[in-house]
Write an enzyme that holds these catalytic residues in place. Structure first.
Site, PDB file in Angstrom:
ATOM      1  N   THR A 108      13.952   1.137 -22.605  1.00  0.00           N
ATOM      2  CA  THR A 108      13.829  -0.319 -22.502  1.00  0.00           C
ATOM      3  C   THR A 108      14.522  -0.719 -21.208  1.00  0.00           C
ATOM      4  O   THR A 108      15.748  -0.656 -21.098  1.00  0.00           O
ATOM      5  CB  THR A 108      14.494  -1.035 -23.693  1.00  0.00           C
ATOM      6  OG1 THR A 108      13.906  -0.552 -24.899  1.00  0.00           O
ATOM      7  CG2 THR A 108      14.277  -2.539 -23.605  1.00  0.00           C
ATOM      8  N   LYS A 151       8.116  -5.932 -24.841  1.00  0.00           N
ATOM      9  CA  LYS A 151       9.360  -5.570 -25.541  1.00  0.00           C
ATOM     10  C   LYS A 151      10.365  -6.733 -25.478  1.00  0.00           C
ATOM     11  O   LYS A 151      11.112  -6.988 -26.419  1.00  0.00           O
ATOM     12  CB  LYS A 151       9.936  -4.292 -24.907  1.00  0.00           C
ATOM     13  CG  LYS A 151      11.297  -3.868 -25.418  1.00  0.00           C
ATOM     14  CD  LYS A 151      11.273  -3.204 -26.779  1.00  0.00           C
ATOM     15  CE  LYS A 151      12.690  -2.904 -27.242  1.00  0.00           C
ATOM     16  NZ  LYS A 151      12.775  -2.167 -28.478  1.00  0.00           N
ATOM     17  N   LYS A 182      22.096  -5.673 -23.408  1.00  0.00           N
ATOM     18  CA  LYS A 182      21.372  -5.203 -22.206  1.00  0.00           C
ATOM     19  C   LYS A 182      19.954  -5.796 -22.198  1.00  0.00           C
ATOM     20  O   LYS A 182      19.495  -6.333 -21.202  1.00  0.00           O
ATOM     21  CB  LYS A 182      21.299  -3.674 -22.207  1.00  0.00           C
ATOM     22  CG  LYS A 182      20.308  -3.099 -21.206  1.00  0.00           C
ATOM     23  CD  LYS A 182      19.928  -1.648 -21.491  1.00  0.00           C
ATOM     24  CE  LYS A 182      19.227  -1.422 -22.791  1.00  0.00           C
ATOM     25  NZ  LYS A 182      17.933  -0.795 -22.796  1.00  0.00           N
TER      26      LYS A 182
END
Ligand SMILES: NC(=O)c1ccc[n+]([C@@H]2O[C@H](COP(=O)([O-])OP(=O)(O)OC[C@H]3O[C@@H](n4cnc5c(N)ncnc54)[C@H](OP(=O)(O)O)[C@@H]3O)[C@@H](O)[C@H]2O)c1
Length: 289
Positions: A97, A172, A240
């Site tokens: 990711t 995502k 993050k």
């Protein structure tokens, strides 16, 4: 059988690479901490390599699953990186990711060398990786996707091409934005129910059959009520991911007021020692204030 390399044998990468091997592909693995690569080879066969470049040499497809943008650059670029080892005509599929920006950067660098690059972040957590049942969101070109899709299927329940390079990472981000608000709502509901003296097992059993149902409710509500937060996707990773959402939102003008607030709650969880707790630990703040 395809000659495949896998870079990054962490919580996610280790079982994902295992499913590729079980799918009949010939695997070479690389992990920064070599002991994990040795353990993987002892369990699944195949070979380990001393650098990402060495793992990529001779491979038709290379997969990676590392931490963040910087980690990704360190395994792909430079003399020892994946892109230095891959031959023209091969495909590089990144399951990290990461930002849409780094995905596009790697796509462009790959193109210059005749290598197809697909950003392919995943959803489904550790359990999804272990069961080979991840949801994979891809960005890249149709031809490369069509070649990679049957191999990705080894660890996926669903795999879709969402658009050009970066579209997988953007999808995502949508996923993480949806989860952030949802987990805070679920935490507030569960905490309210406890304070009201309700039998929470009964509450969850009833409302999970109605409009409040969610994956988070089905999989986390009971453990949240027990103040247990050892079930997968870590708060550090979520912060993050949300950081990348905010960066992208600054560029595209989307407003993320609730996600921004929830990010601050996650900062509080980190300050209380919960960096590796799972993301349902927002409940801990409400229950212990
Ligand atoms: N865990 C989940 O539930 C989940 C779900 C969906 C998506 N993701 C995403 O998947 C990615 C990996 O997550 P994870 O849970 O598998 O993480 P993890 O267990 O911490 O594993 C990270 C892997 O990347 C390697 N790595 C990190 N930095 C590196 C560097 N600079 N150079 C070389 N290798 C490096 C690590 O090597 P070492 O072994 O040497 O540390 C390890 O193999 C992250 O982007 C995360 O956001 C995770």
């Amino acid at each position: 059988m395809t000659k495949v390399a896998f870079i990054g044998l962490g919580v996610m990468g280790y079982p994902m690479a295992g499913h590729l091997a079980a799918g009949g592909h010939e695997l070479t693995v690389y992990n920064r901490t070599a002991a994990k690569a040795e353990a993987w080879v002892a369990e699944h066969g195949g070979n380990s390599a001393p650098t990402p470049r060495a793992a990529a040499e001779g491979a038709e497809m290379v997969f990676s699953c590392v931490g963040n943008d910087d980690d990704l650059r360190s395994v792909t670029l430079g003399d020892d990186g994946v892109l230095a080892g891959l031959a023209a005509g091969s495909i590089y599929i990144d399951n990290t990711t990461a930002s849409a920006g780094v995905a596009r950067e790697l796509f462009a660098t790959g193109k210059e060398r005749g290598i197809d690059v697909i950003d392919a972040p995943v959803s489904g957590g550790q359990a999804g990786a272990e069961n080979g049942a991840l949801t994979v969101m891809c960005g890249g070109e149709e031809d490369a996707f069509a070649r990679a899709n049957p191999v990705i299927d080894c660890y996926a329940r669903s795999c879709q091409l969402m658009g050009p390079s970066g579209a997988g990472q953007l999808t995502k981000m949508v996923n993480q934005i949806c989860i952030a608000g949802l987990v805070q709502g679920l935490s507030e509901g569960m905490n309210f129910g406890i304070k009201a003296g309700l039998d929470m097992d009964k509450v969850i059993a009833v409302i999970s059959k109605g409009a409040a149902q969610s994956w988070q409710m089905d999989n986390r509500a009971e453990t949240m009520c027990k103040d247990e937060f050892e079930f997968g996707f870590a708060v550090d990773w979520m912060r993050k991911d949300l950081g990348m959402c905010f960066e992208e939102a600054r560029a595209n003008g989307a407003r993320l007021p609730v996600a921004a607030l929830v990010d601050q709650f996650y900062a509080q969880v980190q300050a209380r020692g919960g960096r590796r707790w799972d993301t349902s630990s927002l409940m801990h703040l409400l229950a212990n204030d």
